[in-house]
Design a protein around this motif. Structure first.
Motif, mmCIF file in Angstrom:
data_model
loop_
_atom_site.group_PDB
_atom_site.id
_atom_site.type_symbol
_atom_site.label_atom_id
_atom_site.label_comp_id
_atom_site.label_asym_id
_atom_site.label_seq_id
_atom_site.Cartn_x
_atom_site.Cartn_y
_atom_site.Cartn_z
ATOM 1 N N LEU A 232 1.245 -7.657 1.265
ATOM 2 C CA LEU A 232 1.436 -6.233 0.964
ATOM 3 C C LEU A 232 0.276 -5.391 1.486
ATOM 4 N N SER A 233 -0.938 -5.940 1.387
ATOM 5 C CA SER A 233 -2.116 -5.225 1.898
ATOM 6 C C SER A 233 -1.982 -4.980 3.396
ATOM 7 N N LEU A 236 0.669 -2.325 3.935
ATOM 8 C CA LEU A 236 0.187 -1.000 3.555
ATOM 9 C C LEU A 236 -0.783 -0.453 4.606
ATOM 10 N N LYS A 237 -1.662 -1.318 5.102
ATOM 11 C CA LYS A 237 -2.590 -0.882 6.160
ATOM 12 C C LYS A 237 -1.824 -0.415 7.392
ATOM 13 N N HIS A 238 -0.722 -1.126 7.663
ATOM 14 C CA HIS A 238 0.095 -0.742 8.815
ATOM 15 C C HIS A 238 0.710 0.643 8.596
ATOM 16 N N PRO A 277 -7.152 -0.392 0.450
ATOM 17 C CA PRO A 277 -5.922 0.388 0.231
ATOM 18 C C PRO A 277 -5.020 -0.170 -0.862
ATOM 19 N N PHE A 278 -4.940 -1.502 -0.999
ATOM 20 C CA PHE A 278 -4.080 -2.089 -2.036
ATOM 21 C C PHE A 278 -4.572 -1.710 -3.425
ATOM 22 N N GLN A 334 4.821 0.662 -3.281
ATOM 23 C CA GLN A 334 4.012 0.840 -4.482
ATOM 24 C C GLN A 334 4.565 0.024 -5.638
ATOM 25 N N MET A 335 5.899 0.011 -5.765
ATOM 26 C CA MET A 335 6.511 -0.768 -6.850
ATOM 27 C C MET A 335 6.176 -2.257 -6.703
ATOM 28 N N ARG A 336 6.254 -2.761 -5.509
ATOM 29 C CA ARG A 336 5.951 -4.175 -5.272
ATOM 30 C C ARG A 336 4.472 -4.462 -5.504
#
Length: 417
Positions: A232-233, A236-238, A277-278, A334-336
């Motif tokens: 997920l990190s 999200l960075k992508h 970011p996570f 965000q939910m995940r």
């Protein structure tokens, strides 16, 4: 036709053979060396006696005070006393060995050298007096020189071979000592190996227990959650990749007093999104309101071109802002993220996890102690291995040297296996 070497399977076997060979070879050699030494001793003693004769004769002439002979008598008296002093310092060896005879020959050579010089310098000055005594001395002295020459020739050409044989016997004794040392070192290596192996087995057993605890139950689940968080990190960075440069520009603008309406809390949040970011995302309330506030201000700064971005970067940043602000593109992520963060917190807070971590810590501490002990044992083992290798090399070197010395001294090829 090449001579086949005699083969010996042990140092003891070659020692017995060489002692037998040496006894038969050295007996006549020693006998001849002893004969020549005794002959030289006899001749040296004769020179001592004739030197005493010169001393006594010259002393009597000195007492007569005959001025015609007086000075020459004093010279001969002094010369005779000098001969006697030198010869008395000569120490003939009682033992018949190469080393002792070689030393005896060298000492005699020095005396002959200086005596020859004295005779050349002084006998002509003493002439024509004491002619009979001087002739007698020269005859005896010449026989002594001949005895010296015979002994010296024998020692340097024939008797030197006994030195090589004697060295070979000494080297065999040394070889046997090193072989005994090798046996002791091998036993010590085995003791150390038997000490090391149980330690390695205990380490392996404990590490297997640790791996079992890590691969089952809460830790296995935690590993899966951490893997999902990592994924997920990355995702999200992508999604935020086009906002990296604008965020940095916003930081610079805020800290440099350039305005933009960015509050300290928002500046901290920008830092949080840039670094982690996570973590920043899961701290947000649903709908990520803080990020949206920041993006709204970023949208205004982009439209006013206050960040001085390149057109392409500004366009991509604006598109990303529009997606996040107006299309809620990050809601599902965000939910995940929130779900995974919650799962991780629950797993870390569980009593079972505490118990497992405590067991892992205890096992790991035991592993560390065992590894330290293993390192100490291995260091000792390495010392013994090196000593064993050095002993092996020395044994090999001694065997080759013994083979060479035997061949050079008695012309027989041998091989020590």
């Amino acid at each position: 036709m090449t001579e086949t070497p005699l083969q010996f399977s042990s140092s003891g076997e070659v020692k017995r053979w060489l002692e037998t060979q040496t006894a038969s070879i050295l007996a006549p050699v020693h006998a001849q060396a002893k004969k020549l030494r005794d002959d030289m001793n006899f001749q040296i003693q004769a020179v001592i006696e004739v030197s005493k004769l010169l001393f006594d004769t010259s002393s009597k002439e000195i007492e007569k005070r005959n001025m015609k002979v007086y000075n020459r008598a004093r010279a001969l008296n002094k010369l005779a006393r000098l001969f006697l002093d030198r010869l008395k310092k000569l120490n003939p060896s009682e033992q018949v060995t190469y080393e002792s005879l070689s030393r005896y020959v060298q000492e005699t050579q020095k005396i002959i050298f200086v005596t020859d010089i004295d005779l050349k310098n002084w006998f002509p000055r003493i002439s024509p007096f004491f002619i009979m005594d001087r002739r007698k001395f020269l005859a005896v002295y010449e026989r002594a020189k001949q005895a010296y020459a015979a002994l010296n020739d024998y020692v340097t050409k024939e008797y030197v071979k006994t030195k090589t044989l004697e060295e070979a016997l000494q080297q065999i004794n040394e070889l046997q000592n090193v072989e005994k040392q090798l046996v002791i070192l091998n036993d010590e290596k085995e003791v150390i190996k038997n000490e090391r192996m149980p330690i390695e087995q205990d380490i392996a057993a404990l590490e297997e227990k640790i791996n079992e605890l890590k691969s089952k139950g809460p830790i296995d689940k935690l590993n899966m959650v951490n893997s999902e968080i990592e994924s997920l990190s990355t995702e999200l960075k992508h999604e935020l990749r086009h906002l990296q440069k604008p965020f940095i520009k916003m930081q610079a603008l805020a800290t440099g007093g350039g305005g933009g309406g960015i509050t300290p809390d928002e500046l901290n949040k920008i830092n949080h999104y840039l670094e982690k970011p996570f973590d920043a995302f899961v701290c947000e309330k649903p709908g990520y309101p803080l990020l949206k506030e920041i993006l709204q201000k970023l949208e205004g700064l982009l439209s006013e071109d206050k960040l001085k971005l390149k057109p392409e970067k500004a366009r991509k940043a604006a598109d990303s802002v529009a997606e996040i602000l107006h299309k809620d593109s990050l809601v599902k992520i965000q939910m995940r993220c929130t779900e995974m963060a919650t799962n991780k917190d629950q797993l870390l807070a569980s009593a079972k996890m505490d118990e497992i971590n405590q067991n892992i810590a205890e096992y790991q501490e035991q592993v560390n102690l065992l590894k330290a002990r293993k390192t100490s044992v291995e260091t000792h083992e390495t010392v013994k291995e090196n000593a064993y290798k050095e002993a092996e090399d020395k044994i090999s070197s001694l065997k080759r040297t013994i083979e060479k010395n035997v061949y050079s001294s008695i012309d027989k090829k041998i091989q020590i296996i």
